[in-house]
Design a protein around this motif. Sequence first.
Motif, PDB file in Angstrom:
ATOM      1  N   THR A  16     -26.138  30.947 139.773  1.00 23.42           N
ATOM      2  CA  THR A  16     -25.296  31.555 138.560  1.00 23.42           C
ATOM      3  C   THR A  16     -25.869  30.843 137.365  1.00 23.42           C
ATOM      4  OG1 THR A  16     -23.352  29.967 138.501  1.00 23.42           O
ATOM      5  CG2 THR A  16     -23.426  32.198 139.630  1.00 23.42           C
ATOM      6  N   LEU A  17     -25.719  31.418 136.187  1.00 18.20           N
ATOM      7  CA  LEU A  17     -25.941  30.667 134.924  1.00 18.20           C
ATOM      8  C   LEU A  17     -25.279  29.074 134.483  1.00 18.20           C
ATOM      9  CD1 LEU A  17     -27.396  30.676 132.102  1.00 18.20           C
ATOM     10  CD2 LEU A  17     -25.770  32.094 131.466  1.00 18.20           C
ATOM     11  N   ALA A  18     -23.743  29.321 135.242  1.00 11.21           N
ATOM     12  CA  ALA A  18     -23.334  28.017 134.972  1.00 11.21           C
ATOM     13  C   ALA A  18     -23.782  26.649 135.801  1.00 11.21           C
ATOM     14  CB  ALA A  18     -21.627  28.181 135.345  1.00 11.21           C
ATOM     15  N   GLU A  19     -24.254  27.431 136.910  1.00 11.31           N
ATOM     16  CA  GLU A  19     -24.633  26.427 137.945  1.00 11.31           C
ATOM     17  C   GLU A  19     -25.963  25.939 137.405  1.00 11.31           C
ATOM     18  OE1 GLU A  19     -25.032  28.543 141.693  1.00 11.31           O
ATOM     19  OE2 GLU A  19     -22.836  28.318 141.923  1.00 11.31           O
ATOM     20  N   ALA A  20     -26.804  26.678 136.921  1.00 10.86           N
ATOM     21  CA  ALA A  20     -28.188  26.346 136.527  1.00 10.86           C
ATOM     22  C   ALA A  20     -28.093  25.448 135.189  1.00 10.86           C
ATOM     23  CB  ALA A  20     -28.965  27.485 135.858  1.00 10.86           C
ATOM     24  N   LEU A  21     -27.142  25.530 134.389  1.00 11.12           N
ATOM     25  CA  LEU A  21     -27.043  24.655 133.188  1.00 11.12           C
ATOM     26  C   LEU A  21     -26.396  23.273 133.656  1.00 11.12           C
ATOM     27  CD1 LEU A  21     -25.013  26.855 130.603  1.00 11.12           C
ATOM     28  CD2 LEU A  21     -27.396  26.348 130.582  1.00 11.12           C
ATOM     29  N   GLU A  22     -25.648  23.303 134.677  1.00 14.16           N
ATOM     30  CA  GLU A  22     -25.307  21.980 135.234  1.00 14.16           C
ATOM     31  C   GLU A  22     -26.535  21.185 136.123  1.00 14.16           C
ATOM     32  OE1 GLU A  22     -21.991  20.125 138.669  1.00 14.16           O
ATOM     33  OE2 GLU A  22     -21.674  22.225 137.540  1.00 14.16           O
ATOM     34  N   GLU A  23     -27.038  21.990 136.598  1.00 11.93           N
ATOM     35  CA  GLU A  23     -28.303  21.666 137.583  1.00 11.93           C
ATOM     36  C   GLU A  23     -29.146  20.943 136.531  1.00 11.93           C
ATOM     37  OE1 GLU A  23     -31.741  23.095 140.509  1.00 11.93           O
ATOM     38  OE2 GLU A  23     -29.654  24.071 140.546  1.00 11.93           O
ATOM     39  N   CYS A  24     -29.516  21.620 135.501  1.00 11.51           N
ATOM     40  CA  CYS A  24     -30.456  21.043 134.363  1.00 11.51           C
ATOM     41  C   CYS A  24     -30.236  20.041 133.395  1.00 11.51           C
ATOM     42  CB  CYS A  24     -31.017  22.242 133.544  1.00 11.51           C
ATOM     43  SG  CYS A  24     -32.017  23.486 134.813  1.00 11.51           S
ATOM     44  N   GLY A  25     -28.693  19.732 133.497  1.00 11.08           N
ATOM     45  CA  GLY A  25     -28.332  18.699 132.674  1.00 11.08           C
ATOM     46  C   GLY A  25     -27.619  19.119 131.446  1.00 11.08           C
ATOM     47  N   PHE A  26     -27.283  20.224 131.226  1.00 14.36           N
ATOM     48  CA  PHE A  26     -26.642  20.714 129.891  1.00 14.36           C
ATOM     49  C   PHE A  26     -25.167  20.300 130.049  1.00 14.36           C
ATOM     50  CE2 PHE A  26     -30.645  22.970 129.579  1.00 14.36           C
ATOM     51  CZ  PHE A  26     -30.937  22.613 128.344  1.00 14.36           C
ATOM     52  N   THR A  27     -24.513  19.595 129.349  1.00 16.19           N
ATOM     53  CA  THR A  27     -23.130  19.510 129.257  1.00 16.19           C
ATOM     54  C   THR A  27     -22.587  19.744 127.709  1.00 16.19           C
ATOM     55  OG1 THR A  27     -23.439  17.154 128.628  1.00 16.19           O
ATOM     56  CG2 THR A  27     -23.501  17.731 131.159  1.00 16.19           C
ATOM     57  N   GLY A  28     -21.546  19.839 127.375  1.00 14.27           N
ATOM     58  CA  GLY A  28     -20.724  20.039 126.210  1.00 14.27           C
ATOM     59  C   GLY A  28     -20.935  21.443 125.824  1.00 14.27           C
ATOM     60  N   ARG A  29     -20.880  21.456 124.559  1.00  9.41           N
ATOM     61  CA  ARG A  29     -20.869  22.819 123.981  1.00  9.41           C
ATOM     62  C   ARG A  29     -22.384  23.287 123.644  1.00  9.41           C
ATOM     63  NH1 ARG A  29     -15.869  24.565 120.803  1.00  9.41           N
ATOM     64  NH2 ARG A  29     -17.480  25.992 119.839  1.00  9.41           N
ATOM     65  N   VAL A  30     -22.687  24.449 124.180  1.00  9.34           N
ATOM     66  CA  VAL A  30     -23.977  25.180 124.116  1.00  9.34           C
ATOM     67  C   VAL A  30     -23.771  26.618 123.916  1.00  9.34           C
ATOM     68  CG1 VAL A  30     -25.158  23.216 125.320  1.00  9.34           C
ATOM     69  CG2 VAL A  30     -24.472  25.233 126.753  1.00  9.34           C
TER      70      VAL A  30
END
Length: 64
Positions: A16-30
Amino acid sequence: MKIVLNGETREVAAATLAEALEECGFTGRVATSLNETFVPTTLRAGQALTDGDRIEVVAPMQGG
């Protein structure tokens, strides 16, 4: 699967998109778009990814 994240091809295990963001190190507001369509925060966990999807992530900047 292969995705394009901010113009770079990446291999991710995320489904999922949420999992991809977490896996790629994106945190906080984006802000995110998937294949040039805005995806609100509340819909990211349910937004399935497919091979070749294009994700853009933009983080707010402070200052002026």
